[in-house]
Design an enzyme around this catalytic site. Structure first.
Site, short mmCIF file in Angstrom:
data_model
loop_
_atom_site.label_atom_id
_atom_site.label_comp_id
_atom_site.label_asym_id
_atom_site.label_seq_id
_atom_site.Cartn_x
_atom_site.Cartn_y
_atom_site.Cartn_z
N ASP A 1 -0.81 6.62 7.07
CA ASP A 1 -1.98 6.35 6.55
C ASP A 1 -2.47 5.07 7.47
OD1 ASP A 1 -3.73 4.14 5.24
OD2 ASP A 1 -2.50 3.80 3.45
N LYS B 1 -12.16 -1.33 8.19
CA LYS B 1 -11.68 -2.56 8.97
C LYS B 1 -11.68 -1.98 10.48
CE LYS B 1 -7.87 -2.99 5.61
NZ LYS B 1 -8.22 -2.79 4.05
N TRP C 1 0.96 -1.69 0.01
CA TRP C 1 -0.20 0.35 0.39
C TRP C 1 0.95 1.34 -0.42
CZ3 TRP C 1 -4.56 -1.02 -1.54
CH2 TRP C 1 -4.86 -2.49 -1.22
#
Length: 359
Positions: free
Chosen positions: A170, A194, A101
């Site tokens: 992030d 999440k 990511w």
């Protein structure tokens, strides 16, 4: 048979939240409508919208120097939106690479303007977090980190250890899992699916001095426009924010983020103990000092045995354990809403499976 899930995302929502949403499905507060059917300009929805912001501020102790935005497009949109707003002429966006990511975030930034990967753990195949030996430069637009790496199962242990005037993170996969000092960060973004709620809404926490008008930027991609309009510039994802608000209430009822940190550590220890006490039958992917409390990655030495593990775990009511293709093996994602008893059941299955097939 009870079914339990460890999928990486979208993931399990708290049962209490699902039951509350079910009870309000076709008649929210005796209005005769689902909250999705209410106008996002009406007071019924706006109360939820503002309550979610207030709760997020309270739970993360967000100072008044920062604004809270609810946007769409997931973290993937933030990969582009971040440099479009913060990368000014003469500056360079700096990135710390710790997994897939962060690589994607870096590649998107490079499409927008000058970008550089200044620290990387790629040479260890992202098994170990790299040493943070980077010194800030006047030419830095910002320094970007990814706090938790879902695919490889690594997580920065101390989110207050970083030092940069414009630190960006992030936190999609571990926000609300442990306390940290928001004041240390210029911007934080997190897809909800999440630890915060369902897919569809992305939380952005941004320092207010970064909210600058940019006439060359499309309005929908401007943090300043969204902040000015209280995240109501366009129609928000009403139901996702409604569920986000319920999840934040649930977190508060659990005792807040500090209490969740205690629970998350205990859940992770249960599974890591099963790996570490297996005499090598199970092999952890991440090195011990870099291990995540959100995503536990491990393998077996025999590919055929790995297929049996998935088959027999599902027969036992345990789902979502197949690892990402870049790592293989297994991944148990144990976000906030995954109960301790689920982790205990997985550890018991692992012990049983080792007893059955171990030498």
């Amino acid at each position: 048979m009870e079914r339990i899930y460890f999928q990486a995302g979208p993931t399990t929502l708290p049962k209490e939240v699902m039951n509350r949403a079910k009870s309000e499905w076709d008649d929210f507060k005796e209005t005769g409508l689902n909250i999705m059917e209410h106008s996002h300009r009406g007071t019924t929805y706006e109360e939820i919208h503002e309550q979610a912001k207030t709760l997020m501020r309270k739970l993360l102790d967000i100072p008044q120097t920062h604004d809270v935005l609810f946007l769409q497009g997931g973290a993937s949109l933030q990969f582009a939106m971040l440099p479009m707003n913060l990368l000014s002429p003469g500056k360079t966006a700096k990135y710390v690479l710790t997994g897939s990511w962060s690589e994607k975030a870096f590649k998107e930034a490079a499409k927008i303007g000058p970008s550089e990967a200044v620290v990387s753990g790629k040479d260890t195949k992202y098994r170990t977090l790299p040493e943070m030996n980077y010194e800030p430069s006047d030419q830095d637009a910002y320094l970007h980190i990814t706090s938790n790496n879902t695919i490889f199962g690594t997580q920065w242990p101390d989110l207050d250890a970083f030092s940069h005037p414009n630190l960006v993170a992030d936190m999609s996969s571990d926000i609300m899992s442990k306390p940290f000092n928001v004041s240390n960060y210029a911007l934080i973004y997190a897809g909800a699916q999440k630890n915060l709620g369902p897919a569809g809404v992305t939380a952005v926490i941004i320092r207010k001095d970064l909210l600058k008008e940019n006439e060359s930027l499309p309005s929908i991609l401007s943090y300043q426009v969204h902040a000015k309009n209280r995240s109501l510039y366009n129609t928000p994802p009403v139901y996702s924010i409604y569920l986000l608000n319920l999840v934040l209430q649930w977190i508060e009822e659990q005792g807040g983020v500090k209490e969740l940190e205690v629970k998350n550590k205990k859940k992770a220890e249960i599974i890591y103990n099963a790996i570490d006490s297996s005499d090598g039958f199970y092999k952890g992917y991440a090195t011990p000092e870099s291990r995540s409390h959100m995503n536990i990655t491990f393998t077996l030495s025999d590919p055929e045995l790995e297929k049996r593990f998935i088959k027999e775990s599902e027969e036992s009511g345990i789902f979502g354990l197949k690892g990402h293709r870049s790592v293989g093996g297994f991944r148990a994602s144990i976000y906030n809403a995954v109960p301790e008893k689920s982790c205990q059941k997985l550890a018991e299955f692992m012990l049983h499976f080792q007893g059955k097939y171990g030498k």
